[in-house]
Design a protein around this motif. Sequence first.
Motif, PDB file in Angstrom:
ATOM      1  N   VAL A  19       0.865  -1.183   0.000  1.00 12.57           N
ATOM      2  CA  VAL A  19       0.000   0.000   0.000  1.00 12.57           C
ATOM      3  C   VAL A  19       0.899   1.229   0.000  1.00 12.57           C
ATOM      4  O   VAL A  19       1.770   1.372   0.866  1.00 12.57           O
ATOM      5  N   LEU A  20       0.699   2.087  -1.014  1.00 10.98           N
ATOM      6  CA  LEU A  20       1.559   3.263  -1.182  1.00 10.98           C
ATOM      7  C   LEU A  20       0.919   4.493  -0.541  1.00 10.98           C
ATOM      8  O   LEU A  20      -0.238   4.825  -0.833  1.00 10.98           O
ATOM      9  N   ILE A  21       1.689   5.159   0.303  1.00 20.69           N
ATOM     10  CA  ILE A  21       1.230   6.402   0.941  1.00 20.69           C
ATOM     11  C   ILE A  21       2.124   7.540   0.461  1.00 20.69           C
ATOM     12  O   ILE A  21       3.354   7.462   0.563  1.00 20.69           O
ATOM     13  N   LEU A  75      10.791   2.775   1.675  1.00 20.02           N
ATOM     14  CA  LEU A  75      10.816   4.071   0.999  1.00 20.02           C
ATOM     15  C   LEU A  75      10.781   3.850  -0.509  1.00 20.02           C
ATOM     16  O   LEU A  75      11.473   2.966  -1.035  1.00 20.02           O
ATOM     17  N   PHE A  76       9.970   4.688  -1.170  1.00 19.02           N
ATOM     18  CA  PHE A  76       9.813   4.635  -2.627  1.00 19.02           C
ATOM     19  C   PHE A  76      10.121   6.056  -3.111  1.00 19.02           C
ATOM     20  O   PHE A  76       9.222   6.849  -3.355  1.00 19.02           O
ATOM     21  N   PRO A  77      11.414   6.387  -3.177  1.00 13.81           N
ATOM     22  CA  PRO A  77      11.787   7.799  -3.299  1.00 13.81           C
ATOM     23  C   PRO A  77      11.593   8.366  -4.698  1.00 13.81           C
ATOM     24  O   PRO A  77      11.894   7.720  -5.698  1.00 13.81           O
ATOM     25  N   ALA A 126      15.365  -1.343 -10.912  1.00 20.01           N
ATOM     26  CA  ALA A 126      15.177  -0.570 -12.144  1.00 20.01           C
ATOM     27  C   ALA A 126      13.750  -0.037 -12.142  1.00 20.01           C
ATOM     28  O   ALA A 126      12.816  -0.762 -11.790  1.00 20.01           O
ATOM     29  N   TYR A 127      13.594   1.206 -12.531  1.00 23.48           N
ATOM     30  CA  TYR A 127      12.259   1.827 -12.578  1.00 23.48           C
ATOM     31  C   TYR A 127      11.971   2.152 -14.037  1.00 23.48           C
ATOM     32  O   TYR A 127      12.783   2.802 -14.705  1.00 23.48           O
ATOM     33  N   LEU A 128      10.829   1.668 -14.519  1.00 21.37           N
ATOM     34  CA  LEU A 128      10.504   1.817 -15.933  1.00 21.37           C
ATOM     35  C   LEU A 128       9.095   2.396 -16.044  1.00 21.37           C
ATOM     36  O   LEU A 128       8.151   1.834 -15.476  1.00 21.37           O
ATOM     37  N   ILE A 170      12.644  -4.982 -10.751  1.00 18.98           N
ATOM     38  CA  ILE A 170      12.193  -3.977 -11.714  1.00 18.98           C
ATOM     39  C   ILE A 170      10.779  -3.545 -11.323  1.00 18.98           C
ATOM     40  O   ILE A 170       9.954  -4.382 -10.944  1.00 18.98           O
ATOM     41  N   TYR A 171      10.556  -2.242 -11.375  1.00 13.91           N
ATOM     42  CA  TYR A 171       9.241  -1.676 -11.045  1.00 13.91           C
ATOM     43  C   TYR A 171       8.641  -1.174 -12.352  1.00 13.91           C
ATOM     44  O   TYR A 171       9.157  -0.250 -12.972  1.00 13.91           O
ATOM     45  N   LEU A 172       7.550  -1.820 -12.776  1.00 18.02           N
ATOM     46  CA  LEU A 172       6.860  -1.433 -14.001  1.00 18.02           C
ATOM     47  C   LEU A 172       5.738  -0.477 -13.618  1.00 18.02           C
ATOM     48  O   LEU A 172       4.780  -0.881 -12.939  1.00 18.02           O
ATOM     49  N   GLU A 173       5.855   0.757 -14.034  1.00 18.39           N
ATOM     50  CA  GLU A 173       5.015   1.861 -13.542  1.00 18.39           C
ATOM     51  C   GLU A 173       4.168   2.448 -14.657  1.00 18.39           C
ATOM     52  O   GLU A 173       4.704   2.872 -15.690  1.00 18.39           O
ATOM     53  N   ALA A 174       2.834   2.454 -14.462  1.00 17.50           N
ATOM     54  CA  ALA A 174       1.961   3.094 -15.446  1.00 17.50           C
ATOM     55  C   ALA A 174       1.620   4.522 -15.043  1.00 17.50           C
ATOM     56  O   ALA A 174       0.936   5.230 -15.793  1.00 17.50           O
ATOM     57  N   GLY A 175       2.096   4.946 -13.865  1.00 11.77           N
ATOM     58  CA  GLY A 175       1.799   6.301 -13.386  1.00 11.77           C
ATOM     59  C   GLY A 175       0.667   6.283 -12.381  1.00 11.77           C
ATOM     60  O   GLY A 175      -0.307   5.540 -12.543  1.00 11.77           O
ATOM     61  N   SER A 176       0.818   7.111 -11.357  1.00 11.54           N
ATOM     62  CA  SER A 176      -0.201   7.141 -10.311  1.00 11.54           C
ATOM     63  C   SER A 176      -1.544   7.567 -10.891  1.00 11.54           C
ATOM     64  O   SER A 176      -1.637   8.560 -11.604  1.00 11.54           O
ATOM     65  N   GLY A 177      -2.575   6.796 -10.598  1.00 16.62           N
ATOM     66  CA  GLY A 177      -3.913   7.110 -11.084  1.00 16.62           C
ATOM     67  C   GLY A 177      -4.120   6.801 -12.563  1.00 16.62           C
ATOM     68  O   GLY A 177      -5.088   7.260 -13.167  1.00 16.62           O
ATOM     69  N   ALA A 178      -3.233   6.017 -13.156  1.00 21.98           N
ATOM     70  CA  ALA A 178      -3.323   5.728 -14.601  1.00 21.98           C
ATOM     71  C   ALA A 178      -4.691   5.142 -14.972  1.00 21.98           C
ATOM     72  O   ALA A 178      -5.260   4.340 -14.221  1.00 21.98           O
ATOM     73  N   ALA A 179      -5.184   5.544 -16.137  1.00 21.84           N
ATOM     74  CA  ALA A 179      -6.463   5.002 -16.615  1.00 21.84           C
ATOM     75  C   ALA A 179      -6.302   3.520 -16.957  1.00 21.84           C
ATOM     76  O   ALA A 179      -7.240   2.730 -16.795  1.00 21.84           O
ATOM     77  N   VAL A 200       4.681  -4.121  -9.817  1.00 23.20           N
ATOM     78  CA  VAL A 200       3.819  -3.468 -10.803  1.00 23.20           C
ATOM     79  C   VAL A 200       2.909  -2.493 -10.081  1.00 23.20           C
ATOM     80  O   VAL A 200       2.304  -2.842  -9.049  1.00 23.20           O
ATOM     81  N   GLY A 201       2.818  -1.255 -10.595  1.00 24.12           N
ATOM     82  CA  GLY A 201       1.937  -0.262  -9.981  1.00 24.12           C
ATOM     83  C   GLY A 201       1.429   0.735 -10.994  1.00 24.12           C
ATOM     84  O   GLY A 201       1.927   0.819 -12.123  1.00 24.12           O
ATOM     85  N   GLY A 202       0.410   1.478 -10.566  1.00 28.56           N
ATOM     86  CA  GLY A 202      -0.169   2.521 -11.404  1.00 28.56           C
ATOM     87  C   GLY A 202      -1.539   2.114 -11.916  1.00 28.56           C
ATOM     88  O   GLY A 202      -1.640   1.260 -12.791  1.00 28.56           O
ATOM     89  N   GLY A 203      -2.588   2.686 -11.339  1.00 24.09           N
ATOM     90  CA  GLY A 203      -3.945   2.495 -11.846  1.00 24.09           C
ATOM     91  C   GLY A 203      -4.602   1.169 -11.507  1.00 24.09           C
ATOM     92  O   GLY A 203      -5.639   0.842 -12.082  1.00 24.09           O
ATOM     93  N   ILE A 204      -4.044   0.420 -10.569  1.00 22.29           N
ATOM     94  CA  ILE A 204      -4.646  -0.881 -10.219  1.00 22.29           C
ATOM     95  C   ILE A 204      -5.710  -0.660  -9.147  1.00 22.29           C
ATOM     96  O   ILE A 204      -5.454  -0.048  -8.116  1.00 22.29           O
ATOM     97  N   ILE A 221       2.416  -6.179  -6.008  1.00 20.08           N
ATOM     98  CA  ILE A 221       1.485  -5.225  -6.609  1.00 20.08           C
ATOM     99  C   ILE A 221       1.421  -4.002  -5.692  1.00 20.08           C
ATOM    100  O   ILE A 221       1.263  -4.148  -4.465  1.00 20.08           O
ATOM    101  N   VAL A 222       1.558  -2.824  -6.292  1.00 20.90           N
ATOM    102  CA  VAL A 222       1.567  -1.584  -5.506  1.00 20.90           C
ATOM    103  C   VAL A 222       0.295  -0.796  -5.812  1.00 20.90           C
ATOM    104  O   VAL A 222      -0.014  -0.540  -6.979  1.00 20.90           O
ATOM    105  N   VAL A 223      -0.437  -0.421  -4.761  1.00 23.22           N
ATOM    106  CA  VAL A 223      -1.690   0.329  -4.945  1.00 23.22           C
ATOM    107  C   VAL A 223      -1.688   1.560  -4.046  1.00 23.22           C
ATOM    108  O   VAL A 223      -1.454   1.453  -2.840  1.00 23.22           O
ATOM    109  N   GLY A 224      -1.924   2.721  -4.661  1.00 27.69           N
ATOM    110  CA  GLY A 224      -1.992   3.967  -3.907  1.00 27.69           C
ATOM    111  C   GLY A 224      -3.333   4.655  -4.052  1.00 27.69           C
ATOM    112  O   GLY A 224      -4.160   4.670  -3.136  1.00 27.69           O
ATOM    113  N   THR A 225      -3.603   5.188  -5.260  1.00 27.01           N
ATOM    114  CA  THR A 225      -4.764   6.047  -5.490  1.00 27.01           C
ATOM    115  C   THR A 225      -6.086   5.412  -5.046  1.00 27.01           C
ATOM    116  O   THR A 225      -6.893   6.053  -4.363  1.00 27.01           O
ATOM    117  N   TYR A 226      -6.312   4.169  -5.402  1.00 27.17           N
ATOM    118  CA  TYR A 226      -7.590   3.509  -5.072  1.00 27.17           C
ATOM    119  C   TYR A 226      -7.832   3.513  -3.567  1.00 27.17           C
ATOM    120  O   TYR A 226      -8.981   3.663  -3.110  1.00 27.17           O
TER     121      TYR A 226
END
Length: 246
Positions: A19-21, A75-77, A126-128, A170-179, A200-204, A221-226
Amino acid sequence: MGRVEDLMGATGDRARLAVLIDPFSTDPREAERTALEAREGGADFIFIGGSIGAGSRLTAVLSAVKRGADLPVVLFPGNVDGVAEGADAILFMSLLNSSNPYWIIQAQALAAPLVRALRLEAIPTAYLIVEPGGSSAAGWVGSAREIPRAKPEIAAAYAMAAELLGMRWIYLEAGSGAADPVPAELVKAVRRSTDLGILVGGGIRSPDEVAERVAAGADVIVVGTYLEEGATRERVASLTRGLARG
Ligand code: 1GP
């Protein structure tokens, strides 16, 4: 490998949920409550970080999270100001598909002495940033040349390079709140090409979206916005239902 990395990479019948804060948009009281709900709902980790202003009350949010739950805090800097004392580990990340060397290696050099001094467990990652993440805060700030969704082979090539350079995650990132979250096909391509641990994170937002990425090979799996929209144990528990490995 350290204790947290061992937990992240644990094999078995279930992937992990983080859970991402974001310490800029979540005040310490809210962060404490989120941590408690995360633990009660069955999450495995709390990640703390953000792209803009994360340093402002990072220490206060970190302490609040520790009060709220005894989950490992990672930490997820988003920059050098994302490093603080008291966390259990740090994703020591390089934004490989940035066009600006600052985000690939200079920020890391500036942060490394502090990471060492604080004896933080560093997890080489690696962050992608994958489409549509180029227009997210992380993508814009990090000058990312986003990986096209329809080009999993490009993600796989970066992943192979990361592995050859000695990174373990490796962190596969679609962006916070991704559609649209990172496509399962792209996760699968990275899984087939490397032995890296995959975040994997972003929009889940749903157990099905979790399950598709776990089936494709995701470890965390990383979840923040939801959960920012409603940090309840029921929401967390529903996401954990997608973690089962087939
Ligand atoms: C953002 O991958 C994380 O960096 C989480 O994304 O906020 O969309 O869940 P969300």
